[in-house]
Design an enzyme around this catalytic site. Structure first.
Site, PDB file in Angstrom:
ATOM      1  N   CYS A 135       0.832  -1.204   0.000  1.00 39.49           N
ATOM      2  CA  CYS A 135       0.000   0.000   0.000  1.00 39.49           C
ATOM      3  C   CYS A 135       0.867   1.255   0.000  1.00 39.49           C
ATOM      4  CB  CYS A 135      -0.914  -0.040   1.228  1.00 39.49           C
ATOM      5  SG  CYS A 135      -1.878   1.455   1.466  1.00 39.49           S
ATOM      6  N   CYS A 138      -0.304   4.063   2.268  1.00 44.52           N
ATOM      7  CA  CYS A 138      -0.003   3.807   3.684  1.00 44.52           C
ATOM      8  C   CYS A 138       1.484   4.002   3.976  1.00 44.52           C
ATOM      9  CB  CYS A 138      -0.365   2.374   4.061  1.00 44.52           C
ATOM     10  SG  CYS A 138      -1.984   1.851   3.492  1.00 44.52           S
ATOM     11  N   ASP A 139       2.346   3.486   3.115  1.00 40.18           N
ATOM     12  CA  ASP A 139       3.768   3.360   3.466  1.00 40.18           C
ATOM     13  C   ASP A 139       4.720   4.187   2.612  1.00 40.18           C
ATOM     14  OD1 ASP A 139       3.034   1.537   5.424  1.00 40.18           O
ATOM     15  OD2 ASP A 139       3.194  -0.179   4.072  1.00 40.18           O
TER      16      ASP A 139
HETATM   17  C1  FAD Z   1       0.415  -4.621   4.736  1.00 43.90           C
HETATM   18  C2  FAD Z   1      -0.732  -3.630   4.809  1.00 43.90           C
HETATM   19  C3  FAD Z   1      -0.518  -2.398   5.371  1.00 43.90           C
HETATM   20  C4  FAD Z   1      -1.571  -1.478   5.455  1.00 43.90           C
HETATM   21  N1  FAD Z   1      -1.323  -0.280   6.013  1.00 43.90           N
HETATM   22  C5  FAD Z   1      -2.346   0.618   6.135  1.00 43.90           C
HETATM   23  C6  FAD Z   1      -2.136   1.896   6.752  1.00 43.90           C
HETATM   24  O1  FAD Z   1      -1.016   2.225   7.165  1.00 43.90           O
HETATM   25  N2  FAD Z   1      -3.199   2.732   6.835  1.00 43.90           N
HETATM   26  C7  FAD Z   1      -4.449   2.408   6.364  1.00 43.90           C
HETATM   27  O2  FAD Z   1      -5.386   3.204   6.490  1.00 43.90           O
HETATM   28  N3  FAD Z   1      -4.672   1.217   5.764  1.00 43.90           N
HETATM   29  C8  FAD Z   1      -3.662   0.326   5.643  1.00 43.90           C
HETATM   30  N4  FAD Z   1      -3.877  -0.871   5.023  1.00 43.90           N
HETATM   31  C9  FAD Z   1      -5.229  -1.134   4.485  1.00 43.90           C
HETATM   32  C10 FAD Z   1      -6.166  -1.548   5.636  1.00 43.90           C
HETATM   33  O3  FAD Z   1      -5.541  -2.576   6.382  1.00 43.90           O
HETATM   34  C11 FAD Z   1      -7.498  -2.041   5.105  1.00 43.90           C
HETATM   35  O4  FAD Z   1      -8.075  -1.048   4.275  1.00 43.90           O
HETATM   36  C12 FAD Z   1      -8.458  -2.337   6.259  1.00 43.90           C
HETATM   37  O5  FAD Z   1      -7.884  -3.285   7.131  1.00 43.90           O
HETATM   38  C13 FAD Z   1      -9.790  -2.866   5.750  1.00 43.90           C
HETATM   39  O6  FAD Z   1     -10.573  -3.147   6.868  1.00 43.90           O
HETATM   40  P1  FAD Z   1     -11.787  -4.185   6.810  1.00 43.90           P
HETATM   41  O7  FAD Z   1     -12.343  -4.197   8.183  1.00 43.90           O
HETATM   42  O8  FAD Z   1     -12.679  -3.854   5.688  1.00 43.90           O
HETATM   43  O9  FAD Z   1     -11.156  -5.608   6.450  1.00 43.90           O
HETATM   44  P2  FAD Z   1      -9.911  -6.433   6.943  1.00 43.90           P
HETATM   45  O10 FAD Z   1      -8.940  -5.647   7.722  1.00 43.90           O
HETATM   46  O11 FAD Z   1      -9.446  -7.138   5.712  1.00 43.90           O
HETATM   47  O12 FAD Z   1     -10.555  -7.504   7.943  1.00 43.90           O
HETATM   48  C14 FAD Z   1     -11.357  -8.526   7.466  1.00 43.90           C
HETATM   49  C15 FAD Z   1     -11.770  -9.404   8.623  1.00 43.90           C
HETATM   50  O13 FAD Z   1     -12.693 -10.390   8.134  1.00 43.90           O
HETATM   51  C16 FAD Z   1     -12.373 -11.636   8.671  1.00 43.90           C
HETATM   52  N5  FAD Z   1     -12.886 -12.699   7.796  1.00 43.90           N
HETATM   53  C17 FAD Z   1     -12.557 -13.002   6.519  1.00 43.90           C
HETATM   54  N6  FAD Z   1     -13.248 -14.089   6.105  1.00 43.90           N
HETATM   55  C18 FAD Z   1     -14.031 -14.460   7.148  1.00 43.90           C
HETATM   56  C19 FAD Z   1     -14.957 -15.503   7.376  1.00 43.90           C
HETATM   57  N7  FAD Z   1     -15.248 -16.416   6.432  1.00 43.90           N
HETATM   58  N8  FAD Z   1     -15.570 -15.582   8.576  1.00 43.90           N
HETATM   59  C20 FAD Z   1     -15.314 -14.677   9.547  1.00 43.90           C
HETATM   60  N9  FAD Z   1     -14.452 -13.660   9.397  1.00 43.90           N
HETATM   61  C21 FAD Z   1     -13.807 -13.564   8.213  1.00 43.90           C
HETATM   62  C22 FAD Z   1     -10.864 -11.631   8.831  1.00 43.90           C
HETATM   63  O14 FAD Z   1     -10.476 -12.588   9.813  1.00 43.90           O
HETATM   64  C23 FAD Z   1     -10.644 -10.195   9.287  1.00 43.90           C
HETATM   65  O15 FAD Z   1     -10.809 -10.111  10.673  1.00 43.90           O
HETATM   66  C24 FAD Z   1      -2.853  -1.811   4.932  1.00 43.90           C
HETATM   67  C25 FAD Z   1      -3.072  -3.070   4.368  1.00 43.90           C
HETATM   68  C26 FAD Z   1      -2.031  -3.974   4.305  1.00 43.90           C
HETATM   69  C27 FAD Z   1      -2.278  -5.344   3.688  1.00 43.90           C
END
Ligand code: FAD
Length: 308
Positions: A135, A138-139
């Site tokens: 990202c 982010c980084d």
């Molecule tokens: C390496 C990295 C660094 C990042 N750094 C940043 C940053 O610095 N700043 C920023 O704003 N964003 C950052 N992001 C982006 C950010 O992490 C995502 O936009 C954010 O986490 C999305 O949130 P979410 O809750 O939609 O989903 P996610 O964080 O993807 O969470 C999804 C959840 O769903 C659960 N899940 C999946 N399938 C199932 C299932 N079948 N049953 C039950 N649960 C399930 C998983 O266990 C998880 O808990 C980064 C992403 C990555 C990969």
């Protein structure tokens, strides 16, 4: 079978799911969060998060997610740390299966996020958060005046590369083919940028370094020859996959598999709401996911009031 009927079950425990849980529990809905195999979501695999408001010094991704979970727990959220294996949204109460256990709920918030696609190299995993990132928004700021590489050839790879030119001394795009998949507009922007250059027909075979990344081993796929490239960071931009397999046939998905929503966070199934990266392939930020989690919880409150 777990016969207790919940007001709301939240599937997923990233920023979207946990923010929904904070709001729903403060509204005394006693939500159940089924966290999935990655409690905390994508931020659990990163180190410094510097763009989440409220933390002027930055915060480690896992620490931020522990705090969000503590906040949701404080107001009465329950957790099951397992994956949902199947759902039945055809009638209310909705049925949610976790292995042999079945949960019933009047409303559901889907917040299962998306998974970034990686190159699947051991060295890539080793340097995750130490020079390897998925990202640029982010980084990118951690790579001021550093030569970085971007792996990928689509629109998002071009976007990442263009964004990185603000910070990096140079950006090298590494692509497996001899032409890009990106739209002509994005290709032109990348070709016209003097800070961007391309290495064609090449795959990243290894990320090298000591404490942090210092280079890549590349293989030319047409000649089989290897070469080393000295760089200080690698951004992998080969796509994301929404975690929606269990919702196929239950919820309308778009052509890339993301959940379609309308009018706030409503899906086409009344009583099922979606938030975060599971529907949003555009912004993909912790704060936007958290914001949508709040929207979902408020939508659920209204839905339950109208359908009591
Ligand atoms: C390496 C990295 C660094 C990042 N750094 C940043 C940053 O610095 N700043 C920023 O704003 N964003 C950052 N992001 C982006 C950010 O992490 C995502 O936009 C954010 O986490 C999305 O949130 P979410 O809750 O939609 O989903 P996610 O964080 O993807 O969470 C999804 C959840 O769903 C659960 N899940 C999946 N399938 C199932 C299932 N079948 N049953 C039950 N649960 C399930 C998983 O266990 C998880 O808990 C980064 C992403 C990555 C990969």
């Amino acid at each position: 079978m777990n016969r207790e009927k919940r007001n709301v079950i939240i599937i997923g425990s990233g920023p979207a799911g946990l923010t929904a849980a904070v709001y729903a529990s403060r509204a005394l809905l006693q939500p159940l969060v089924i966290s999935g195999r990655t409690p905390g979501g994508q931020l659990m695999i990163t180190s410094d998060v510097e763009n989440y408001p409220g933390f002027p010094e930055g915060i480690l991704g896992p620490d931020l997610m522990v705090k969000m979970r503590e906040q949701a727990t404080r107001f009465g959220t329950d957790f099951v740390d397992d994956d949902v294996s199947a759902v039945d949204f055809s009638a209310r109460p909705f049925r949610i299966m976790v292995r042999e256990e079945e949960y019933l709920s009047r409303a559901v918030i889907v917040a299962t996020g998306a998974s970034a696609l990686w190159l699947n190299l051991e060295s890539e995993r080793k340097f995750m958060g130490k020079g390897v990132s998925g990202c640029a928004t982010c980084d990118g700021a951690f790579f001021k005046n550093v030569h970085v590489a971007v792996a990928g050839g689509g629109d998002s790879a071009m976007e990442e590369a263009l964004f990185l030119t603000r910070y990096a001394s140079h950006v090298t795009i590494i692509h497996r083919r001899d032409k890009l998949r990106a739209s002509p507009f994005m290709q032109k922007k990348a070709f016209d940028n003097e800070k961007i250059s391309f290495i064609w027909n090449s795959e990243v075979m290894e990320v090298t370094g000591e404490k942090t990344v210092n280079g890549l081993v590349l293989k030319d796929v047409s000649t089989g020859k290897s070469e080393n490239l000295a760089i200080g960071g690698l951004f992998v931009a080969i796509g994301h996959r929404p975690n929606t397999d269990i919702f196929r046939g239950q919820l309308p998905l778009d052509e890339k598999g993301y959940i379609r929503i309308h009018d706030g966070s409503k899906t086409d199934v009344e009583g099922v709401f979606a938030s975060g990266d599971v529907h949003d392939h555009r912004y993909r930020q912790a704060i936007t996911a958290a914001g949508m989690g709040c929207v979902s919880a408020l939508d659920v409150q209204k839905f339950l009031e109208e359908n009591s």
